[in-house]
Structure formats: structure tokens, C-alpha cells
Design an enzyme around this catalytic site. Structure first.
Site, short mmCIF file in Angstrom:
data_model
loop_
_atom_site.label_atom_id
_atom_site.label_comp_id
_atom_site.label_asym_id
_atom_site.label_seq_id
_atom_site.Cartn_x
_atom_site.Cartn_y
_atom_site.Cartn_z
N ALA A 157 -7.95 -5.63 1.37
CA ALA A 157 -7.64 -5.06 2.69
C ALA A 157 -7.34 -3.58 2.55
CB ALA A 157 -6.50 -5.80 3.35
N SER A 210 -4.18 -2.63 0.12
CA SER A 210 -4.49 -1.24 0.46
C SER A 210 -4.55 -0.37 -0.79
CB SER A 210 -3.46 -0.73 1.47
OG SER A 210 -3.87 0.47 2.05
N GLY A 229 0.83 -1.20 0.00
CA GLY A 229 0.00 0.00 0.00
C GLY A 229 0.86 1.24 0.00
N GLY A 230 0.28 2.34 0.39
CA GLY A 230 1.03 3.58 0.40
C GLY A 230 0.17 4.78 0.70
N PRO A 240 -9.35 2.38 5.14
CA PRO A 240 -8.54 3.49 5.64
C PRO A 240 -8.25 3.31 7.13
CG PRO A 240 -10.40 4.28 4.35
CD PRO A 240 -10.64 2.83 4.59
N LYS A 291 -16.57 9.50 7.40
CA LYS A 291 -16.33 10.36 6.24
C LYS A 291 -15.20 9.80 5.38
CE LYS A 291 -16.10 14.79 6.72
NZ LYS A 291 -15.75 16.13 7.25
#
Length: 469
Positions: free
Chosen positions: A146, A124, A91-92, A149, A167
């Protein structure tokens, strides 16, 4: 990028210029543009299909996003038949992921994202990129998803306000829906990767219509795509002609590789601390030069990384507060309270320095502690040296005579009633003209209170009273 030039960090103006020239020369030496590598020609041979190959094999960050963007531009310029992005990422950063997705959606050349080789993942932010491609593919024994956030500091999840959490969650789901529907994929199942942090194997993703196919290797993928008709994001259709494919690997330039190391959170924090410490050493001990040069270079590189990374200025403020506490610890007796407070403030500042809603991309606890403790010790030590030096007696010039003792060689007597007494004294083995407030007899001991040119202002040395007085 806005940069503020520092001033007066070294005694010579040329030194300041040299500090700024070093990063520029370094960047020039490392190269400015990426080039196709791997021994393949820039243009495909007649009757062959050019395949531009890019790699996402680390965390998704701003420099990687610029690499993908430049690779897609190169593919369009060279009229490539397909861009193949192989992926293995945990992810990142959210902003970098959105930048990559935007360039994929806008690419005039069809893009295939392939989670490969075996054992790789597109987790992610990588899941968002996978589903944005014209062709989404996975190798056997890979997984993706997966993509919930999360807010983390140093690997630990942080509880946030429920409204804010919703949000962020709804924004991520809406963003995923906005292009998965147009790509003909399953937006409902894709949302579960966000809402429920669900991950999918290659078989589950294929059965759930999240990806288009499973391939054993890039060669197998290209063979399966040959002759396939794709519907582009703008609604147009294109048929892939991948006969005799020529794969051209588009590598990061040396400049991008260098900068990608700088924007790593741990490296950014190290550069920031070394920069501050180097400049602080030069300020407190002028003339050492080397700390100022090294500190200046590190500070400039840290400013560059700060402009790219999602920096939390509360973390910067805590680090500045820690530096202040270290200096005060050296000046005042706090029994270690200010020093301990500074260490705690710097640790918290380091852990809060980088904010990322999609991954735990922040300064690691080990690096934070490993830099904070030596920084605190060196800062306090240097400040104590500075404060101690202010009490040292001047060792050169006339000022060194102040406080010295001598003998009157010619009676100090006033030339006129009520005037200063003048005569000669021997101080430090030298004869000096001297003046005193009142008459001082010959051979009397005196003490110098002031040096004014070649005249010394003296006073009689007070002899301690005897024990019987």
C-alpha cells in the site's frame, strides 16, 4: 542549520541569553549519542556473531532516519556480522524514507529488515525500506505494501493535477525498480503496491518473490540465515556466519527521543503557537518575563522542527495573516468578521502547515482547532488591554496634575500689560506657582492644562450655564 537570533524580547540582556542557554543545557542533559543497550557487551565474545538490532516502530521521520544511520555506522565500526531492523510502521515522510534506503544500500554490513512481531506492518514508506534490504523477511500474520503516493491534509485526500499525480507515481515506481531488480526481487509485482496501492500478506510476498523468507521470531530468522550466502548491492557475495549470535539492541539516545517528539507535526504546531503567544504577551505586557522566556524557548524549538519538517510556507503565511486579523479585530469594530476570518485562516494554515506526499503526516484537525480558538481569544483580549491602557490617565509624576481642578489663593495678574498672569493656586492640597493667559481673581476655580517644572499652566474653570440662561 541557519538560525536567526531574536532581539529585544526582554528588558534584560541576560534574560535573552538565558532563553538560548536552556535548550542547549536540556540537550546536554538528555545525552548526545546513542548507546548499545540491553546489557550486552559492545564487542562480541570470541566465537560469537554480533547482531546489531535497530527498531522502526513509529512513523518514519527525520530523527528516525538519523537513528538508523548512526546504528549502521556503529555496526560497521564494531564489525557486526549483521544489522537486524525490526519494523512496524504505517509509513512516513518521503525524504526520510529515501535517506534510510540510501544508508541501507551503502552499508558495509549486511542488513536484514524483518516485519515483526505478529500483527505488524511495513506499509507505505516502510515497504520501500523492506525491499531495499539484503534480507527482507516477515513474521506470520503481517503485511506490507500500500505504497501509493497520496496528498492529504488532516487525514483527507486532496485532489491534485493529473499530470503532477502521474509524475509523483512514476517517480516512486522508478525509484522502487532501481534497487529491487538488483536485489533479485520482483519489480513488476512491487510496482503494483505503488500503482494500485496493493498490500501483501507474508505468504503473498514470499510467493511473489518480494521477500526472502518468513520467520516466526528474530531467533528463528537468525537460525535460517546462518550459513546463507548473500549477494550485496555492489555485486559482492558474503556468507553469513551467525553461530552463537549475540544481539545488541541499539537504542535511540535521549536527545533523539526528545527531538523525535518535537518534529511531530502536532507538537511542532503547538510549539509554534505557544512561542508566538508567549513573545506577543511579553511585547504587549513588558516585565512579565515568564511568557517571554517560555515563548522564546518554544520559538527556538519550533524553528528547529521547521528546519527538518517539510513545511509549507503558505501555511505559515496564513497563520501570520490570522495573527494580523486578531490584532485588527481588537482595534477596529468589525462585528466579529476579522476574528472569524482569523480563525478560519489559522485553521487552514495549520492543516496546510506540513506537506507529505506519502502519508497523512500533518497537523490533526483536533490539535488545530484546540490551539486556534484559545489563541484567538487570548490575542484579542491582550490587544484590547493594550489599547485600553493607552487611554488611562498617568498616575505618577507631574502628568497626573493635568486636568485636576483647584482654587486661586493669590490673584493671577500680569506683571506687565499683555504679559502672562502669575500667582499662586492650590491643587491637590498643595500650593503651586501658576500662570494663566489672562487675569484670574482670588478664590476662582481653575483647571490645570500643563505642568512645567514647579509651575502650573492653568485656565479658569468654565461653569455650566444655568437652566434659565
Amino acid at each position: 542549520m541557519k538560525r536567526r537570533f531574536w532581539k529585544n524580547l526582554a528588558p534584560l540582556d541576560c534574560l535573552r541569553r538565558a532563553v538560548w542557554l536552556v535548550p542547549a543545557l536540556m540537550a546536554a542533559m538528555l545525552g548526545l549519542v546513542a548507546r548499545p543497550l540491553g546489557g550486552q557487551p559492545a564487542e562480541s565474545a570470541a566465537g560469537s556473531a554480533r547482531i546489531e538490532v535497530l527498531r522502526i516502530d513509529s512513523e518514519i521521520e527525520p530523527i528516525l532516519a538519523t537513528y538508523i544511520a548512526s546504528g549502521l555506522e556503529d555496526a560497521a565500526r564494531t564489525k557486526a556480522s549483521l544489522v537486524l531492523i525490526t519494523m512496524d510502521t504505517p509509513g512516513g515522510l518521503s525524504d526520510s524514507m529515501r535517506d534510510i534506503v540510501q544508508h541501507i544500500l551503502d552499508s558495509p554490513v549486511p542488513v536484514a529488515v524483518f516485519v515483526s512481531p505478529t500483527g505488524s506492518r511495513g506499509a507505505s514508506a516502510g515497504f520501500f525500506i523492506l525491499l531495499s534490504a539484503d534480507v527482507a523477511a516477515m513474521a506470520p500474520a503481517t503485511h506490507a505494501g500500500a505504497a501509493s503516493p497520496v496528498f492529504m491534509i488532516a487525514g483527507y485526500t486532496v485532489n491534485i493535477d493529473e499530470t503532477m499525480r502521474r509524475k509523483v507515481m512514476e517517480d516512486a515506481k522508478a525509484y522502487l525498480r532501481s534497487y529491487t531488480e538488483k536485489r533479485g526481487r520482483n519489480p513488476t509485482l512491487a510496482e503494483t503496491a505503488v500503482s494500485d496501492a496493493k498490500a501483501f500478506t507474508e505468504k503473498e510476498a514470499l510467493e511473489g518473490k518480494l521477500i526472502d523468507l518468513v520467520a516466526d521470531s528474530p531467533e528463528d530468522l537468525l537460525a535460517k540465515l546462518n550459513g546463507r550466502t548473500l549477494k550485496r548491492f555492489d555485486g559482492k557475495t558474503v556468507k553469513l556466519e551467525l553461530t552463537n549470535p549475540v544481539r545488541v539492541t541499539y537504542e535511540m539516545s535521549m536527545r533523539q527521543k526528545f527531538l523525535s517528539r518535537i518534529v511531530q507535526p502536532d507538537m511542532f504546531f503547538i510549539l509554534l503557537i505557544v512561542g508566538v503567544l508567549g513573545l506577543y504577551t511579553e511585547f504587549t505586557h513588558p516585565g512579565m518575563i515568564a511568557p517571554g522566556v517560555i515563548g522564546g524557548i518554544c520559538a527556538v524549538l519550533a524553528l528547529y522542527a521547521m528546519n527538518i519538517l517539510p513545511v509549507n510556507f503558505a501555511g505559515v503565511a496564513l497563520i501570520a495573516l490570522a495573527l494580523t486579523m486578531f490584532i485588527l479585530e481588537a482595534k477596529y469594530t468589525s462585528h466579529g468578521v476579522l476574528g472569524i476570518g482569523g480563525v478560519v485562516a489559522m485553521l487552514l494554515g495549520a492543516l496546510m502547515l506540513i506537506r507529505s506526499p506519502l502519508t497523512n503526516a500533518g497537523v490533526s484537525l483536533g490539535v488545530a482547532a484546540g490551539m486556534t480558538l484559545p489563541f484567538a481569544a487570548i490575542t484579542i483580549f491582550l490587544m484590547r488591554l493594550v489599547l485600553r491602557s493607552r487611554t488611562w490617565k498617568q498616575s505618577t509624576g507631574l502628568e497626573q496634575l493635568v486636568g485636576l481642578e483647584g482654587l486661586v489663593t493669590e490673584t493671577l495678574s500680569p506683571a506687565a500689560p499683555g504679559g502672562p498672569a502669575r500667582g499662586m493656586v492650590r491643587v491637590h492640597g498643595e500650593l503651586w506657582r501658576a500662570t494663566a493667559a489672562s487675569e484670574v481673581p482670588k478664590d476662582a476655580a481653575i483647571r490645570v492644562v500643563k505642568a512645567d517644572g514647579l509651575t502650573l499652566h492653568v485656565e479658569p474653570k468654565q461653569t455650566p450655564p444655568s437652566a434659565g440662561d
